[in-house]
Write an enzyme that holds these catalytic residues in place. Structure first.
Site, PDB file in Angstrom:
ATOM      1  N   LEU A  41      50.090 -50.715 -48.371  1.00 41.04           N
ATOM      2  CA  LEU A  41      49.957 -51.073 -46.898  1.00 41.04           C
ATOM      3  C   LEU A  41      50.939 -51.502 -46.169  1.00 41.04           C
ATOM      4  O   LEU A  41      51.046 -51.488 -44.793  1.00 41.04           O
ATOM      5  CB  LEU A  41      48.783 -52.511 -46.932  1.00 41.04           C
ATOM      6  CG  LEU A  41      47.418 -51.942 -47.780  1.00 41.04           C
ATOM      7  CD1 LEU A  41      46.574 -53.252 -47.840  1.00 41.04           C
ATOM      8  CD2 LEU A  41      46.960 -50.823 -46.851  1.00 41.04           C
ATOM      9  N   GLY A  42      52.188 -51.996 -46.852  1.00 44.48           N
ATOM     10  CA  GLY A  42      53.226 -52.508 -46.171  1.00 44.48           C
ATOM     11  C   GLY A  42      54.247 -52.933 -47.214  1.00 44.48           C
ATOM     12  O   GLY A  42      54.284 -53.035 -48.413  1.00 44.48           O
ATOM     13  N   GLY A  48      58.459 -55.298 -47.254  1.00 46.41           N
ATOM     14  CA  GLY A  48      59.768 -56.036 -46.740  1.00 46.41           C
ATOM     15  C   GLY A  48      60.549 -55.985 -47.801  1.00 46.41           C
ATOM     16  O   GLY A  48      60.664 -55.200 -48.566  1.00 46.41           O
ATOM     17  N   VAL A  86      52.973 -54.797 -50.195  1.00 46.87           N
ATOM     18  CA  VAL A  86      51.438 -55.082 -50.141  1.00 46.87           C
ATOM     19  C   VAL A  86      50.851 -53.885 -50.395  1.00 46.87           C
ATOM     20  O   VAL A  86      51.116 -52.809 -49.840  1.00 46.87           O
ATOM     21  CB  VAL A  86      51.179 -55.708 -48.841  1.00 46.87           C
ATOM     22  CG1 VAL A  86      49.688 -55.981 -48.906  1.00 46.87           C
ATOM     23  CG2 VAL A  86      51.915 -57.117 -48.455  1.00 46.87           C
ATOM     24  N   LYS A 123      49.762 -58.780 -52.745  1.00 48.63           N
ATOM     25  CA  LYS A 123      51.140 -58.906 -52.463  1.00 48.63           C
ATOM     26  C   LYS A 123      51.921 -58.929 -53.586  1.00 48.63           C
ATOM     27  O   LYS A 123      51.770 -59.951 -54.262  1.00 48.63           O
ATOM     28  CB  LYS A 123      51.209 -59.847 -51.298  1.00 48.63           C
ATOM     29  CG  LYS A 123      52.601 -60.248 -50.672  1.00 48.63           C
ATOM     30  CD  LYS A 123      52.840 -61.411 -49.693  1.00 48.63           C
ATOM     31  CE  LYS A 123      54.144 -61.578 -49.154  1.00 48.63           C
ATOM     32  NZ  LYS A 123      53.917 -62.672 -48.119  1.00 48.63           N
ATOM     33  N   ASP A 174      54.607 -69.755 -37.144  1.00 46.45           N
ATOM     34  CA  ASP A 174      54.991 -68.206 -36.999  1.00 46.45           C
ATOM     35  C   ASP A 174      53.614 -67.552 -36.385  1.00 46.45           C
ATOM     36  O   ASP A 174      53.631 -66.366 -36.844  1.00 46.45           O
ATOM     37  CB  ASP A 174      55.552 -67.418 -38.143  1.00 46.45           C
ATOM     38  CG  ASP A 174      56.264 -66.163 -38.027  1.00 46.45           C
ATOM     39  OD1 ASP A 174      56.707 -65.810 -36.749  1.00 46.45           O
ATOM     40  OD2 ASP A 174      56.206 -65.406 -38.856  1.00 46.45           O
TER      41      ASP A 174
END
Length: 504
Positions: free
Chosen positions: A29-30, A32, A37, A52, A147
């Site tokens: 999904l993503g 970094g 994830v 995650k 944030d």
């Protein structure tokens, strides 16, 4: 919180695949720098989750990152709210940390705004109401997010908001101020960008104001190509409010995006604003129960479904009661969350009615249908009482008048000071060294402390900070915090300041 508590003493040396046997991993999904994830399916229930995956080796390369990850895990476990991403389970190996999280099918609010360009008034208000509810819950639990931005606000299948990514969050403590500069500059409050001390909640409120602007306008209030102009506009609160905005929304944004944090709207004030209150769903009109209280309100139907999967009833109830993360409780909470994502609101009317009944009839002793309270069957849990005290001095007067009196008191007591914010000063006091002639004013009421080698070496120098900020009770609270020096001298000085202010 660690993986071992939820896995009955499994061998930590086993592979991630062994530990993740309850999940079927799917597409990414993503990702970094130190985390990925992935979408996954929970085997027992067939429901989707987001996992995650954090690589321990990578986070140890970045200063303080491991501490931030641990803090994020701790905070995520603390928060249980319909508009905050739920953490179901933590699984840890020698190389990785797996966070099993609620899956938000509709992606980021950022992408949704880009897709729609701008939202109509009712949809923007509905999302903003959900955001404020989640942020308010964080603050009630002494957590500041720091944030908040559309990229960290996810949408579930019904397009309800889920606040995510608590990587920059921190715990609020009475009498202590935060000073870390973090978050996205476009959404960060002026006090964060310019290195001033801040209490916490007020910076989240500013971010919410920027998000509301983005929802209604499809762009950001402070978004200049020239970096110096960008920071200048934030510092002075310069932005344009399109005339096409609804009058109520214009007024609310104007009251939130106030540079002076002591004059900025608070969440209780936002809740009372007519534009915010319009079409407010019933379940958002009352404070949600705390996580520990929710853990004791057990859904008997879902409990039975999980028991039918082969789990022991008493052990499951005990695990839910103690908020232990294990296979049975993960199944229970996944089913519970799925059950109450209704099309007419986040919570089904039946659950909603019981919640409101519990709040309105605090001492009623009749049992609530379907929900069993394992603190005592039929007893309605009490909501946490608001604290009746704060550290510091509370005043009803205008902030500028308060600071004028404080400066006069400091001058009478021969205290040197330097302004570092609108209502924030660094102070230094050395008995017998500073006198009235050592103070000189600069830029209005800024008082700059003289450099004195002898003074700096003195053993009895007292350094402290003075901060004025707004409390949840809408009062101005003056806080004095010792930074350095003998504690008894500092207390003597505080007593003298109180006397000068005619508090004693």
């Amino acid at each position: 919180m660690d993986g071992s508590s939820g896995h009955g003493g499994r061998d930590g040396g086993r592979t991630g695949d062994m530990l993740l046997r309850n999940y079927k991993l799917g597409k990414r999904l993503g990702f970094g720098a130190s985390a990925t994830v992935k979408l996954a399916e929970h085997v027992l229930t067939g429901l989707k989750v987001a996992i995650k995956i954090i690589n321990k080796h990578e986070i140890r390369k970045i200063k303080d990152m491991e501490e931030k990850v641990r803090r994020e895990m701790k905070i995520a476990k603390l928060l249980v709210h319909p508009h905050i991403v739920r953490l179901y389970e933590v699984i840890e190996t020698s190389t990785d940390i797996f966070l099993v999280l609620e899956y938000a099918e509709s992606g980021e609010l950022f992408d949704y705004i880009v897709y729609k360009n701008r939202l109509n008034e009712n949809e923007a208000r509905s999302l903003f109401q959900q955001i404020i509810s989640g942020v308010e819950y964080c603050h009630r639990n002494m957590v500041v997010h720091r944030d908040l931005k559309p990229e960290n606000l996810l949408l579930d299948s019904k397009y309800h908001v889920k606040i995510a990514d608590f990587g920059f969050s921190n715990i609020l403590r009475d009498g202590r101020f935060l000073k870390t500069s973090c978050g996205s500059p476009s959404y960060a409050a002026p006090e964060i960008l310019f290195g001033k001390l801040y209490a916490g909640p007020e910076v989240d409120v500013w971010s919410c104001g920027v998000i509301l602007y983005a929802l209604l306008c499809g762009k950001l209030p402070f978004d200049e190509g020239n970096i110096s102009d960008f920071y200048r506009k934030i510092k002075h609160g310069i932005y344009n409010l399109p005339m096409s905005l609804p009058p109520g929304a214009r007024d609310l944004i104007r009251r939130i995006l106030v540079v002076d944090p002591t004059r900025r709207m608070t969440i209780p004030q936002i809740r009372q604003h007519p534009w915010f209150k319009a079409h407010l769903p019933c379940y958002l009109t009352v404070p949600p129960l705390e996580a520990n209280q929710l853990a004791k309100k057990i859904d008997e139907q879902i409990l039975q479904v999980v028991i039918n999967m082969g789990f022991d009833r008493n052990q499951l109830i005990q695990s839910l009661f103690n908020r232990v993360h294990n296979e049975a409780t993960v199944a229970y909470y996944l089913l519970l969350d799925y059950q109450y994502r209704g099309s007419s609101g986040y919570l089904k009317a039946e659950f909603q009615a019981s919640m409101e009944s519990g709040i309105n009839q605090m001492h009623q002793s009749e049992p609530i249908p379907r929900y069993m309270n394992y603190q005592g069957i039929g007893q309605i849990p009490q909501l946490p009482q608001e604290r009746k005290w704060s550290l510091g001095l509370q005043f009803q007067a205008n902030p500028r008048e308060i600071m004028t009196d404080v400066l006069k008191a400091l001058q009478e007591l021969r205290v040197g000071w330097k302004r570092i914010g609108h209502y924030n000063m660094k102070c230094r006091w050395i008995p017998g060294i500073y006198g009235h002639n050592s103070h000189h004013l600069e830029d209005d009421d800024s008082n700059i402390m003289e450099s004195d080698d002898a003074a700096m070496k003195a053993s009895n120098v007292v350094k402290f900070e003075v901060q004025l900020y707004k409390t949840r009770e809408e009062k101005n609270l003056l806080d004095l915090q010792r930074v350095q020096g003998p504690q008894f001298l500092f207390l003597d000085l505080c007593a003298a300041i109180l006397a000068q202010l005619r508090v004693l």
